[in-house]
Design a protein around this motif. Structure first.
Motif, mmCIF file in Angstrom:
data_model
loop_
_atom_site.group_PDB
_atom_site.id
_atom_site.type_symbol
_atom_site.label_atom_id
_atom_site.label_comp_id
_atom_site.label_asym_id
_atom_site.label_seq_id
_atom_site.Cartn_x
_atom_site.Cartn_y
_atom_site.Cartn_z
ATOM 1 N N SER A 37 -61.194 -48.370 -26.649
ATOM 2 C CA SER A 37 -59.688 -49.087 -26.150
ATOM 3 C C SER A 37 -60.062 -50.626 -26.173
ATOM 4 N N ARG A 38 -58.591 -50.639 -26.048
ATOM 5 C CA ARG A 38 -58.527 -52.886 -25.486
ATOM 6 C C ARG A 38 -58.467 -52.072 -23.834
ATOM 7 N N GLU B 123 -54.563 -50.829 -23.095
ATOM 8 C CA GLU B 123 -53.842 -49.750 -23.545
ATOM 9 C C GLU B 123 -55.024 -48.866 -22.075
ATOM 10 N N LEU B 124 -56.119 -49.121 -21.013
ATOM 11 C CA LEU B 124 -57.277 -48.457 -20.795
ATOM 12 C C LEU B 124 -56.329 -48.463 -19.385
ATOM 13 N N SER C 197 -53.664 -46.335 -19.028
ATOM 14 C CA SER C 197 -53.406 -45.430 -19.156
ATOM 15 C C SER C 197 -53.752 -44.601 -17.606
ATOM 16 N N ARG D 296 -62.043 -55.407 -26.780
ATOM 17 C CA ARG D 296 -62.244 -54.065 -26.473
ATOM 18 C C ARG D 296 -63.012 -53.873 -25.119
#
Lengths: 237, 284
Positions: free
Chosen positions: A90-91, A94-95, A98, A134
């Motif tokens: 995940s970048r 993105e994390l 979530s 990342r």
């Protein structure tokens, strides 16, 4: 108003208790520090509060009135949050996105409101510039800040942080305390933070609970120490 | 070569093998990514061994062996989830217990039905001709259920995979989801057995996922890369094994392994070249 309380809680992992008769209250809208020497079961007490561990005896209560009858949203940053699997694909952005999952449910649309929350949270912890990186390429302190942003993006009523400053430099630690103070003052969030760094964090905390190991090798709360209010200027470096 | 491929695809058993391979190639790599990230890769091996006992039990009791293997893998997955409660600190212990128990049971049951030994080879090492219509239905069912599961629960599964404890606090039903995930693993492993065999079933799960996790930037891209690698490995493996009369399981596993090594090599070369050119990540 009392938000959550623990009364005469006894808990252990083996045959003998590591937490023995601990009682404490958490007040709505306070920045509470929990401290104590190593081995005083600070994380265990947090986990009991969170309902992750069931006490052998005693009571843990959550005051529903404090949440206006709604389900509380709890943001949790575990101890060594930065020790997560570095290969997790995940970048940063993105994390942190979530963190919105619990509010969106299975099929809720990720819209502009969520995008704004993600941006705000990342900017608050000073990680917006690194959003495309990342997560495995981040330093320990940066990972920790990403985990805090992921908790903030949930717009929690309660933030529970277990030694959140691990791996952070002095500037980031100070910025974190200021950010948490801001969350408490301006957003009404209740923040509970396990910390060893009282000399740094103390001026920002509203109250401190110290856990001490007694002769019986079990843990009890020793005192509630009132603290002076800190200034609420905040910025993340 | 073109005529050869056409001739190969004219065989009904090859059509079944390719269809089964396509279905497994869609679901196994996705499952592999979650298994790897949850550090549960041994679970796939364990369930395949237990599934073998189910195949033997099915054959001995007159039931369809494939259905027996399928049922055994699902029951074992549920049992492992239950045993995990008692071994919180050593999560791999229940997996090892089931693996030993499953393999021991398979060996003993095989002894009762000596005629089974021959057909066991196809389960152990995989066989193109082993893909029956029943197995195709089982594979199809497992794939559809798996794809639906990973689509519907993509958000809670992401949270669960990143941090199980924090996911539970944010409202994810951890126990239900992990149990469903284990059952799905059992179904997929049992379904993949006829193609690559018990001994190499984890190759389909591990190797595409291992490559994808090394090179992907995000979660979705990891899933897509793993599927592409998995499908390419399966199709080329089936083709090579047909033309050169090689065991499909071993051929597919070796091709996937070659992809992984090639991918790692290319990645290292790319990093080396970037360093040589002085390209660095922006610092903070």
């Amino acid at each position: 108003m009392i938000l959550s309380s623990m009364e005469n809680v006894v808990f252990g992992y083996g045959e003998s208790p590591v937490v023995n008769g601990v009682s404490l209250d958490i007040h709505k809208g306070e920045f509470l520090g929990i401290t104590g020497p190593n081995g005083t079961a600070k994380t265990t007490v947090l986990k009991i509060l969170l309902g992750l561990l069931k006490p052998w005896s005693g009571e843990v209560r959550l005051n529903q009135e404090a949440f206006d009858g709604e389900k509380p949203v709890i943001g949790y940053v575990p101890q060594n949050a930065s020790a997560f699997n570095s290969g997790f694909p995940s970048r940063v952005i993105e994390l942190v996105r979530s963190g919105c999952h619990s509010r969106l449910g299975l099929f809720g649309r990720f819209g502009s409101e969520q995008e704004r929350l993600v941006r705000d949270s990342l900017e608050q912890v000073g990680m917006w510039e690194l959003r495309r990186r990342r997560i495995g390429e981040l330093s320990g302190g940066q990972k920790q800040r990403v985990c805090i942003a992921r908790a903030l993006v949930q717009c929690p009523n309660v933030l529970i942080l277990d030694e959140p400053t691990t791996g952070m430099d002095v500037r980031s630690r100070t910025a974190l305390y200021r950010l948490m103070k801001h969350q408490v003052r301006h957003h009404g969030v209740t923040v509970v933070m396990v910390t060893h760094g009282l000399e740094e964090a103390g001026r920002y905390l509203d109250r401190v609970i110290t856990l001490e190991r007694l002769e019986t090798e079990s843990v009890e709360t020793s005192a509630n120490i009132g603290k002076t209010a800190a200034d609420d200027r905040w910025e993340m470096g | 070569m073109g005529n050869g491929v056409t001739a190969m695809l004219a065989y009904e058993f090859m059509q079944r093998a390719f269809l089964a391979g396509a279905l497994i190639g869609l679901i196994a790599p996705i499952l592999g990514i979650y298994l790897m990230l949850r550090r549960q890769i041994l679970l796939a091996d364990t369930l395949s061994h237990v599934s073998l006992a189910g195949v033997a039990a099915g054959a001995l009791t007159g039931m369809n062996p494939s259905v027996g293997g399928f049922a055994a893998a699902v029951v074992a997955a549920l049992l492992i989830e239950r045993l995990r409660k008692g071994y919180r600190t050593y999560a791999e212990v229940p997996v090892a217990i089931m693996m030993t128990g499953g393999l021991a049971l398979a060996v003993v049951l095989m002894n009762f039905g000596r005629t089974l030994s021959q057909s066991f080879n196809s389960y152990l090492f995989g066989s193109i001709v082993a893909v029956s219509e029943t197995q195709l239905w089982l594979i199809g069912g497992a794939t559809v259920v798996g794809l639906l599961f990973f689509f519907v629960f993509r958000r809670p599964m992401y949270d669960l995979t990143f941090d199980e404890e924090a996911a539970g606090i944010s409202g994810v039903r951890v126990r239900t989801l992990t149990t469903a995930f284990s059952v799905l693993t059992g179904m997929t492993v049992a379904a993949a057995m006829p193609i690559v065999g018990v001994l190499l079933v984890s190759a389909l799960l591990v190797l595409p996922a291992a490559l994808a996790l090394r090179i992907a930037g995000g979660f979705l891209s990891a899933v897509v890369i793993a599927i592409v690698v998995g499908l390419t490995g399966i199709f080329s493996g089936l083709t090579v094994s047909y033309f050169y009369n090689m065991p499909p399981g071993g051929t597919i596993a070796l091709i996937l392994l070659a992809f992984l090594l090639l991918g790692i090599g290319l990645q290292k070369a790319s990093v080396f070249i970037r360093r040589k050119r002085g390209v660095t990540e922006p610092s903070i």
